[in-house]
Write a protein that holds these residues in place. Sequence first.
Motif, PDB file in Angstrom:
ATOM      1  N   GLN A  62      42.700  76.878  65.041  1.00 15.79           N
ATOM      2  CA  GLN A  62      43.490  77.768  64.199  1.00 15.79           C
ATOM      3  C   GLN A  62      44.778  77.058  63.799  1.00 15.79           C
ATOM      4  O   GLN A  62      45.429  76.415  64.632  1.00 15.79           O
ATOM      5  N   ASP A  67      46.992  79.152  50.637  1.00 15.02           N
ATOM      6  CA  ASP A  67      45.931  79.341  49.654  1.00 15.02           C
ATOM      7  C   ASP A  67      46.574  79.592  48.298  1.00 15.02           C
ATOM      8  O   ASP A  67      47.505  80.395  48.191  1.00 15.02           O
ATOM      9  N   VAL A  78      44.356  79.938  59.200  1.00 18.55           N
ATOM     10  CA  VAL A  78      42.960  79.522  59.062  1.00 18.55           C
ATOM     11  C   VAL A  78      42.314  79.494  60.445  1.00 18.55           C
ATOM     12  O   VAL A  78      42.816  78.858  61.366  1.00 18.55           O
ATOM     13  N   GLY A  80      38.850  78.389  62.317  1.00 19.21           N
ATOM     14  CA  GLY A  80      37.645  77.599  62.092  1.00 19.21           C
ATOM     15  C   GLY A  80      36.771  77.546  63.337  1.00 19.21           C
ATOM     16  O   GLY A  80      37.263  77.526  64.461  1.00 19.21           O
ATOM     17  N   TYR A 123      35.079  78.721  58.154  1.00 20.53           N
ATOM     18  CA  TYR A 123      36.529  78.806  58.026  1.00 20.53           C
ATOM     19  C   TYR A 123      36.885  80.146  57.387  1.00 20.53           C
ATOM     20  O   TYR A 123      36.275  80.541  56.382  1.00 20.53           O
ATOM     21  N   ASP A 125      40.265  82.220  55.968  1.00 27.81           N
ATOM     22  CA  ASP A 125      41.684  82.166  55.606  1.00 27.81           C
ATOM     23  C   ASP A 125      42.203  83.602  55.536  1.00 27.81           C
ATOM     24  O   ASP A 125      41.971  84.300  54.548  1.00 27.81           O
ATOM     25  N   SER A 154      40.094  72.087  57.283  1.00 28.50           N
ATOM     26  CA  SER A 154      39.115  72.101  56.194  1.00 28.50           C
ATOM     27  C   SER A 154      39.563  71.155  55.088  1.00 28.50           C
ATOM     28  O   SER A 154      40.751  71.073  54.767  1.00 28.50           O
ATOM     29  N   ASP A 157      42.477  71.769  52.330  1.00 29.55           N
ATOM     30  CA  ASP A 157      43.488  72.737  52.750  1.00 29.55           C
ATOM     31  C   ASP A 157      44.896  72.183  52.549  1.00 29.55           C
ATOM     32  O   ASP A 157      45.151  70.999  52.764  1.00 29.55           O
ATOM     33  N   TYR A 159      48.307  72.114  54.127  1.00 33.69           N
ATOM     34  CA  TYR A 159      49.006  72.396  55.369  1.00 33.69           C
ATOM     35  C   TYR A 159      50.015  71.286  55.634  1.00 33.69           C
ATOM     36  O   TYR A 159      49.914  70.190  55.076  1.00 33.69           O
ATOM     37  N   THR A 183      36.727  82.644  52.501  1.00 33.91           N
ATOM     38  CA  THR A 183      35.844  82.275  53.611  1.00 33.91           C
ATOM     39  C   THR A 183      34.911  81.182  53.117  1.00 33.91           C
ATOM     40  O   THR A 183      34.357  81.286  52.022  1.00 33.91           O
TER      41      THR A 183
END
Length: 205
Positions: A62, A67, A78, A80, A123, A125, A154, A157, A159, A183
Amino acid sequence: MESVARGGTRWKRFAVVMVPSVAATAAIGVALSQGALAASFSVSGQQFKVTADRLDGTGFVQYGAIDSGKSGDHPVAVVGFDDAEITNLCQSVVVPVPVFGDVSMTLKAGAPGGERVKANKLYIDADDLQTNATFNNIDIGTSVDSTTKGPGPSKGDKYLPDSFSQQAESATFTDVKQRAWATTAGTFKLSGLGMKVQKGKHECY
């Protein structure tokens, strides 16, 4: 709130808008239920709700991400899993249709007593999650770029590199309620898939 039609609902126009999308969704749903497609979907500019009685997953991670969509950037957590099995999955989205009003689409699969929903490289979100959670061999505060127990970040993504994350060898969630923006999964097998389209708001919770 439902829009008030002027001069009556334009049923032909509504059919032209809805039928192709519903047919496409149904076809994709059938393929997913047979494990024939890799699932990757999101609701652009809209959130959707998901509930489940139980989720058992192995390889958990996590972390925080952003997004992006037509409505702007949205901070999400997120979650996963390398592999996950889900009981009594429900997913709902409400689509505002001009003149006609709100239309809800609900997907359900993995009913209790039947075969469970199965996902690989899953995954989710989400910006809101309510559940009872149990983690096995959990590490809290791991760098997102150094996780080893889950699928890792992912691809694609947004981040912050080396930011906070947590990971575990396995996790169990019960009584799950979440609001998500997207998702994705490598494979997503939905056993006993059922779809319903209704006028008005009919969400999973």
